[in-house]
Design an enzyme around this catalytic site. Sequence first.
Site, PDB file in Angstrom:
ATOM      1  N   TYR A 130       0.849  -1.187   0.000  1.00  0.00           N
ATOM      2  CA  TYR A 130       0.000   0.000   0.000  1.00  0.00           C
ATOM      3  C   TYR A 130       0.888   1.242   0.000  1.00  0.00           C
ATOM      4  O   TYR A 130       1.792   1.376   0.832  1.00  0.00           O
ATOM      5  CB  TYR A 130      -0.935   0.036   1.205  1.00  0.00           C
ATOM      6  N   SER A 238       2.751   9.681  10.721  1.00  0.00           N
ATOM      7  CA  SER A 238       4.189   9.847  10.961  1.00  0.00           C
ATOM      8  C   SER A 238       4.423  10.680  12.218  1.00  0.00           C
ATOM      9  O   SER A 238       3.613  11.539  12.574  1.00  0.00           O
ATOM     10  CB  SER A 238       4.841  10.521   9.759  1.00  0.00           C
ATOM     11  N   GLN A 260       9.005  15.913   9.726  1.00  0.00           N
ATOM     12  CA  GLN A 260       8.020  14.826   9.783  1.00  0.00           C
ATOM     13  C   GLN A 260       6.606  15.339  10.015  1.00  0.00           C
ATOM     14  O   GLN A 260       5.642  14.710   9.576  1.00  0.00           O
ATOM     15  CB  GLN A 260       8.400  13.830  10.889  1.00  0.00           C
ATOM     16  N   HIS A 263       3.867  15.632   7.195  1.00  0.00           N
ATOM     17  CA  HIS A 263       3.126  14.505   6.636  1.00  0.00           C
ATOM     18  C   HIS A 263       1.617  14.683   6.790  1.00  0.00           C
ATOM     19  O   HIS A 263       0.846  14.229   5.946  1.00  0.00           O
ATOM     20  CB  HIS A 263       3.551  13.198   7.311  1.00  0.00           C
ATOM     21  N   GLU A 328       8.560   6.908  16.139  1.00  0.00           N
ATOM     22  CA  GLU A 328       8.919   6.400  14.815  1.00  0.00           C
ATOM     23  C   GLU A 328      10.295   6.928  14.389  1.00  0.00           C
ATOM     24  O   GLU A 328      11.157   6.173  13.947  1.00  0.00           O
ATOM     25  CB  GLU A 328       7.849   6.843  13.808  1.00  0.00           C
ATOM     26  N   HIS A 329      10.485   8.250  14.483  1.00  0.00           N
ATOM     27  CA  HIS A 329      11.764   8.890  14.164  1.00  0.00           C
ATOM     28  C   HIS A 329      12.297   9.561  15.423  1.00  0.00           C
ATOM     29  O   HIS A 329      11.545  10.262  16.107  1.00  0.00           O
ATOM     30  CB  HIS A 329      11.612   9.966  13.091  1.00  0.00           C
ATOM     31  N   ASP A 362      14.478   9.024   4.707  1.00  0.00           N
ATOM     32  CA  ASP A 362      13.212   8.903   3.991  1.00  0.00           C
ATOM     33  C   ASP A 362      13.420   8.634   2.506  1.00  0.00           C
ATOM     34  O   ASP A 362      12.592   7.985   1.870  1.00  0.00           O
ATOM     35  CB  ASP A 362      12.387  10.178   4.157  1.00  0.00           C
ATOM     36  N   GLU A 416       0.066 -32.652  31.498  1.00  0.00           N
ATOM     37  CA  GLU A 416      -0.926 -31.858  30.782  1.00  0.00           C
ATOM     38  C   GLU A 416      -2.191 -32.646  30.449  1.00  0.00           C
ATOM     39  O   GLU A 416      -3.137 -32.079  29.898  1.00  0.00           O
ATOM     40  CB  GLU A 416      -0.293 -31.289  29.508  1.00  0.00           C
ATOM     41  N   HIS A 421      -0.764 -37.590  23.032  1.00  0.00           N
ATOM     42  CA  HIS A 421       0.619 -37.190  22.780  1.00  0.00           C
ATOM     43  C   HIS A 421       1.573 -38.317  23.209  1.00  0.00           C
ATOM     44  O   HIS A 421       2.497 -38.679  22.483  1.00  0.00           O
ATOM     45  CB  HIS A 421       0.956 -35.911  23.574  1.00  0.00           C
TER      46      HIS A 421
END
Length: 435
Positions: A130, A238, A260, A263, A328-329, A362, A416, A421
């Site tokens: 995307y 962002s 930033q 954005h 993020e940054h 970027d 268990e 098993h």
Amino acid sequence: MNAVSPPRLRQVLLGELTEAESTELCRRSAVPDPEVRRIARAICEEIRNEGDRAMARVDARHGGGYFPVTQAELERAADRIPEVTAALEEAKDRIAAFHRPQIPSDIHREDVRGIAITRRWSPLGRVGAYVPGGKAAYPSTVLMTVVPAKVAGVREVVVATPAGDDGKVNRATLAACWVAGADEVWAMGGAGAVATLAYGTEQVKRVDKIVGPGSQWVTAAKLAVFGDCGIDLPAGPSEVLVLADDSADPALVAADLLCQAEHGPDSPAVLVTTDPTLPSRVEEALEEQLVFLERREILAEALSNHGMTVIASDMTQALSFTNRYAAEHVSLLTGDTETHAKEITAAGSVYIGRWSVESAGDYATGANHVLPTGGLAACYGPLSVDDFGSWRQEQRLTREGLADILPIITRLADVEGFTAHRRAAELRFSTEGAA
């Protein structure tokens, strides 16, 4: 040139906050609005159930288009903007060079008593990337998503990106698709595009995984389809955090906040500093720089609604807050950047020192700019080659190997209550030699 109101950042003194208040200051979400989640989920269900008919309705309501772009159109776009295409080619090479060493290696361990375990990685078959669009163009995001997928060996990479109000996809975005080697390109956007990739329609074959950033609608849709389709990470608006001390140049701090914040109006921009005089000087620099920027109205809104300065008593407190915020940054503009960089353990991408501008990452360094937001940098990392494949384990045991660990199997199975098993392991010895 339109004038904008001088930005005034919310100011917080860390020393005056309780632990709970400090934690609350860091709390945010890639999709803060529950109504957005509800509507995005409904759109995804609509497209899942009705395919192309539903996507046509979604396009009529929200825009973004719903049509394929041919390879010939991609090539023509690249030919018409040769200087941009040349820059895209160079950026592609840098991204590929950084991501090639990330291709995972298989791991093998063999027990001398007859137990061999292998962890094996292979690329996915079909991935959706995307790429935000519509009112703005993000050809760099095409490169950051498609190139690592191609490096990983993904067989088919499908780009979904919205058309603008003129009904066309931005030419630079199409050129980037050509340069990166996208196999399919669809003009479509928002939650509808995510659902179309996840579930498929009569026209679009479903993908194994969806990667790439987007608005809160895109992020909400990715969360809605997760479980039916893989996603990379819920990357929302962002965000940036600048960590600075009394050695920082206010003009550079302001520039990195603006870098930033442009954005979108929902982009957080945070200054964390040990110098109580710095915030006012940064606000002056913001006012001076805003008048020269094309997106100044968006920037002013982002800074007014989501801008913040956090004043710490010392660098230990400042670093602690930076890690809790998990931005993020993160830009480091301090007198001892190398030492402080080693203390940052939660961030998408860290820019160390005066010359390490965020826009370099970027666009041009080759590092990936698809990064976790909303505090998720505490547990997610940047998009990588590893995101475009899957791991599996292979296990081979000999008779001796199974016999050696049989006591472990039987005891733990008994604890268990899983007698099937235990029996599955024991039966192999009791039926030895049978037909």
